[in-house]
Design a protein around this motif. Structure first.
Motif: not given
Length: 446
Positions: A178-196
């Motif tokens: 997919y286009p690389p700009e997708y990752e820049q829409i909400t770049p700061m919220g990705y986390t390995s603790s997503w289950n919390n």
């Protein structure tokens, strides 16, 4: 003496060895048991899977226990045989057939995984999460929790289809990114603790689910899977339930990229695919109808209704035509349409739009009411403000229409008893209580 004993022992050992190797005592061509794996007679289920998946799509469906296909450090349960055909029928109708109808047979044969491994239980992880499905290199998909499958229960079918759509979406983006700009829409919220993170908090941060915060790849495929398995109406309900406008804007941007990606890369109209998927799911496990009165109102999924004269009940149409004729006496003005607009504090504007033929310009007469709705969806209208402006000028001319809603109570309902699946336009109806032949309806909006 000692040397003699050693010689005798050696002689006895030689005799024993020769005896043990004698061809008369042991058949060296006899197969070793278990070395070739398990064997079984092909059942009717095996034949059905072969004809419906292996022959047309070259898909192998493994449901008998094979520990070599699974993680050795997990406690897992084999799939129950009676669950296999209902599950695979569902997968065929609501996933393969949907893509085949929209993208073509060649697309499906090229990209569907060639092996499905079915496991009875979920896979529990040390992090406290559970794995419902996983894909390996675009070739193999493992589906867990098969033993809980019940074909007519939407709350069970929908998550399994979401898992299937999720894993297939991984295959698509692993084939063409997919286009690389997708990752820049909400770049700061990705986390390995997503289950919390709760689903509500994830959505208020611009992610469609908690798992979407695991990584950009998971975010992308979660958008695809949820849009396809929720359908247009329920997806829009999710968006409407988000209070943060920046989160809504982020999700709309992600949606736009998904739709464009499908069209430009795979030549698939995503919204048509979504409509087909929604209809297929409804065939298998119909969705409980959510009463319209719980979805109509200020800040809700629907907050407006556009009312045109065509198709209305005779009772309402008589009032409409009388009011229109009255208005024509005022310089030839005529009604174009009516809008019911939900406002804050349980107020509604009953907006009658009319045309002045001398200029061709539209004008509106706004009548303001309080709308009270009980828990059965019955609405009553009481005057909230005295008519002002155009409404005051033409209140006598338009009285047949205003009297109609003031003097009746109405059951708020879907025009056809339930939403039309896959439709971009939905219609609501207000039916006079005690007189089902008297009603008005219109296109819902927000």
């Amino acid at each position: 003496m000692k040397l003699r004993h050693i010689k005798v022992a050696a002689l006895l050992l030689a005799v024993t060895f020769v005896t043990a190797c004698s061809k008369d005592d042991e058949d060296l061509n006899k197969p070793i048991l278990g070395l070739g794996g398990d064997s079984w007679t092909h059942s009717e289920l095996d034949k059905w899977l072969y004809q419906n998946f292996t022959v047309p799509y070259n898909i192998e469906v493994k449901y008998r226990w094979d520990g070599s296909e699974l993680a050795l450090d997990r406690t897992l349960v084999p799939a129950k045989e009676e669950k296999i055909q209902p599950l695979m029928e569902t997968m065929k109708h609501a996933w393969i057939d949907v893509y085949e109808a929209e993208a073509g047979e060649t697309f499906v044969k090229r990209f569907v995984p060639k092996q499905y491994v079915l496991v009875g239980s979920p896979q529990y992880n040390a992090s406290g999460t559970i794995t419902l499905g996983e894909a390996e290199g675009g070739r193999k998909v493992t589906l867990y929790r098969v033993n809980q499958f019940e074909k007519n229960k939407r709350e069970i079918v929908q998550p399994i289809l979401k898992t299937i759509q999720h894993e297939f979406a991984h295959i698509l983006h692993q084939t063409v990114m997919y286009p690389p700009e997708y990752e820049q829409i909400t770049p700061m919220g990705y986390t390995s603790s997503w289950n919390n993170i709760s689903v509500t908090n994830a959505r208020e941060s611009g992610y469609i689910s908690s798992y979407a915060q695991a990584s950009p790849n998971e975010d992308f495929v979660e958008m695809i899977a949820i849009m396809l398995t929720q359908g247009k109406t329920d997806y829009e309900a999710i968006i409407a339930g988000i209070s943060n406008p920046e989160a809504v804007a982020a999700l709309r941007k992600k949606e736009e990229i998904v739709v464009t990606y499908f069209k430009q890369v795979w030549n698939i109209d995503f919204y048509k695919l979504q409509a087909r998927a929604e209809l297929a799911l409804e065939d298998i496990a119909p969705k409980p109808v959510i009463p319209l009165h719980t979805q109509f109102g200020f800040g809700n999924i629907y907050s407006t209704m556009m009312i045109n004269p065509a198709g209305q009940s005779d009772d309402f149409l008589e009032k409409y035509n009388t009011a229109d004729a009255n208005l024509k006496t005022a310089g030839g003005r005529y009604i174009e349409y009516i809008r019911l607009i939900a406002e804050d504090n349980n107020r509604v504007t009953y907006q009658i739009r009319y045309i002045n033929p001398s200029s061709g310009s539209p004008f509106v007469a706004n009548f303001i009411y309080n709308m009270s709705v009980d828990n059965k969806g019955v609405a009553s209208f009481t005057i909230a403000e005295a008519p002002a402006g155009n409404a005051n000028t033409y209140k006598t001319h338009l009285a047949p229409l205003t009297n109609y809603i003031e003097l009746n109570t109405f059951k708020i309902e879907w025009k056809d008893g339930k939403p039309v699946l896959g439709a971009t336009e939905q219609y609501g109806k207000f039916t006079a209580t005690g007189n089902p032949s008297s009603f008005f309806f219109g296109q819902l909006g927000n």
